[in-house]
Design a protein around this motif. Sequence first.
Motif, PDB file in Angstrom:
ATOM      1  N   TRP A  60     -16.519  -5.957   0.104  1.00 14.38           N
ATOM      2  CA  TRP A  60     -15.295  -6.623   0.553  1.00 14.38           C
ATOM      3  C   TRP A  60     -15.091  -7.983  -0.093  1.00 14.38           C
ATOM      4  O   TRP A  60     -14.040  -8.615   0.107  1.00 14.38           O
ATOM      5  N   LEU A  77      -4.031  -3.996  -5.071  1.00 17.62           N
ATOM      6  CA  LEU A  77      -3.600  -5.041  -4.144  1.00 17.62           C
ATOM      7  C   LEU A  77      -3.166  -6.241  -4.974  1.00 17.62           C
ATOM      8  O   LEU A  77      -3.978  -7.040  -5.427  1.00 17.62           O
ATOM      9  N   TYR A 130       3.323   0.758  -4.085  1.00 20.39           N
ATOM     10  CA  TYR A 130       2.443   1.689  -4.802  1.00 20.39           C
ATOM     11  C   TYR A 130       3.255   2.824  -5.419  1.00 20.39           C
ATOM     12  O   TYR A 130       3.051   3.193  -6.594  1.00 20.39           O
ATOM     13  N   TRP A 138       0.643  -8.140  -1.755  1.00 23.26           N
ATOM     14  CA  TRP A 138      -0.508  -8.175  -0.852  1.00 23.26           C
ATOM     15  C   TRP A 138      -0.950  -9.609  -0.606  1.00 23.26           C
ATOM     16  O   TRP A 138      -1.204 -10.008   0.528  1.00 23.26           O
ATOM     17  N   THR A 177     -12.436  -2.349  -3.878  1.00 28.23           N
ATOM     18  CA  THR A 177     -12.851  -2.446  -2.476  1.00 28.23           C
ATOM     19  C   THR A 177     -12.536  -1.118  -1.811  1.00 28.23           C
ATOM     20  O   THR A 177     -11.844  -0.272  -2.403  1.00 28.23           O
ATOM     21  N   PRO A 178     -13.005  -0.883  -0.587  1.00 33.15           N
ATOM     22  CA  PRO A 178     -12.641   0.357   0.113  1.00 33.15           C
ATOM     23  C   PRO A 178     -11.138   0.521   0.316  1.00 33.15           C
ATOM     24  O   PRO A 178     -10.660   1.637   0.528  1.00 33.15           O
ATOM     25  N   MET A 179     -10.369  -0.573   0.245  1.00 27.17           N
ATOM     26  CA  MET A 179      -8.919  -0.500   0.429  1.00 27.17           C
ATOM     27  C   MET A 179      -8.174  -0.256  -0.875  1.00 27.17           C
ATOM     28  O   MET A 179      -7.005   0.132  -0.868  1.00 27.17           O
ATOM     29  N   GLY A 180      -8.814  -0.506  -2.006  1.00 26.35           N
ATOM     30  CA  GLY A 180      -8.160  -0.393  -3.292  1.00 26.35           C
ATOM     31  C   GLY A 180      -8.655  -1.485  -4.227  1.00 26.35           C
ATOM     32  O   GLY A 180      -9.499  -2.309  -3.859  1.00 26.35           O
ATOM     33  N   ILE A 225     -11.756  -9.126  -1.859  1.00 22.71           N
ATOM     34  CA  ILE A 225     -10.594  -9.497  -1.057  1.00 22.71           C
ATOM     35  C   ILE A 225     -10.482 -11.010  -0.960  1.00 22.71           C
ATOM     36  O   ILE A 225      -9.381 -11.568  -0.931  1.00 22.71           O
ATOM     37  N   SER A 282      -5.921   5.236  -6.122  1.00 18.94           N
ATOM     38  CA  SER A 282      -6.381   3.977  -5.553  1.00 18.94           C
ATOM     39  C   SER A 282      -5.304   2.910  -5.721  1.00 18.94           C
ATOM     40  O   SER A 282      -4.904   2.609  -6.851  1.00 18.94           O
ATOM     41  N   LEU A 305       0.807  -1.220   0.000  1.00 20.11           N
ATOM     42  CA  LEU A 305       0.000   0.000   0.000  1.00 20.11           C
ATOM     43  C   LEU A 305       0.842   1.273   0.000  1.00 20.11           C
ATOM     44  O   LEU A 305       0.303   2.362  -0.224  1.00 20.11           O
ATOM     45  N   THR A 306       2.134   1.153   0.228  1.00 20.89           N
ATOM     46  CA  THR A 306       2.999   2.339   0.343  1.00 20.89           C
ATOM     47  C   THR A 306       4.142   2.294  -0.666  1.00 20.89           C
ATOM     48  O   THR A 306       4.057   2.870  -1.741  1.00 20.89           O
TER      49      THR A 306
END
Length: 392
Positions: A183, A131, A116, A135, A193-196, A186, A128, A112-113
């Motif tokens: 979700w 994953l 990315y 991941w 998703t809300p996370m990407g 995932i 966005s 995520l960091t």
Amino acid sequence: MMPHTVARMDSPAAASIPPARIASIDRLRGLVLVLMVLDHARTYLSDPSFDPLDLEHTTPGLFLTRWITHLCAPIFVWLAGMSAHRLSLQLDQNALSRFLLTRGLFLMVMELTVVYMAWTFTLPGTGSPVLGVIWAIGGSMVVLAGLVRLPLVLVGGIGLVMIVGHNLLDGIDPARLGALEAWWPILHEKGPTPMGKVLYPLVPWIGVMAVGYVFGGVFDLEPRQRRTVLVGFGCALLALFLLLRLSNGYGDPHPWPLQPTATFTLLSFLDASKYPPSLIFLLMTLGPASILLAYCDRTRLPLADPLATFGRVPLFFYITHLVIVRLLAGVIALSLGFDLALLPKDPVAAGWGFGLPVVYGAWIGIVVVLYPMCRWFAGVKARRRNRWLSYC
């Protein structure tokens, strides 16, 4: 990949401890890392106006260039499980579980960091995240941290059920899941998703790592017997792949259709679903993986040392190669007068794309550049005892 053990290697207690690193595992991991560079060189440098697996537009060369890199993700996950098994011979259950949990979370945060930023050259939070494979490896490790507390036969059973049975979930309509719809990717379906955006749902990757964990016991065998088992296992998986694929029934959500030519019919036969990986896809890739591992287990192997060097620093290799590939694409774009802002967001509008000779030339050049960098970092890992270095 593995933490340093407490016992001195010249002590009586250490003499009976199996080595955490297995040369053949590092070599095979290094080989698929090299293949991964080919895939990403193709991604950034070839014509992106169509999917290389799209039989209506692709060529056999482009298709196979993309297809051969399907080996990468399954082998990464499978070998991670095998490495965890080797580590279980050195650490007690609590220490092993703690290591897998912390390393898994570390990898998920890295996706995520840092990963990315390497993919996009932008800061986290400006878009966005995707994953991807890092991941999936991290998430699978987090789950494996709990599974290793179970009997080995149960770990293997859970892994096999995920691999063999997860295609039964293909018919689930996420819209019927209510609040869980957002979700669902995932677990079993690529999508936002809300996370990407999820490219690598955790099922069945968790199962692949769990089976790898159990199968890691093959390294307790005598070398010749081990290679026989690996080759036999790989051939059995490939035979099952052929049987299921020829039946065109269970194992993949997309049956293969006949094409106008025999060549494209074969390509259609090989075009198994990767997101998530179908049972057919995993049989098609883990079969060769087992045979390749037996080959990498040989004493004399061409390029053994460079491959092992790459395999000892997988995360460093992964992040560094992304930066190099993207920088190379940017330099080429600027030198040819392309609008760098369009790359890779809208490369079609930029008229971007080179043939396979350029892609393969760039691939070889990038691997050559990576070798001294990875050798240096492998030396740093060997000399220092920083915990975070064991995660890279």
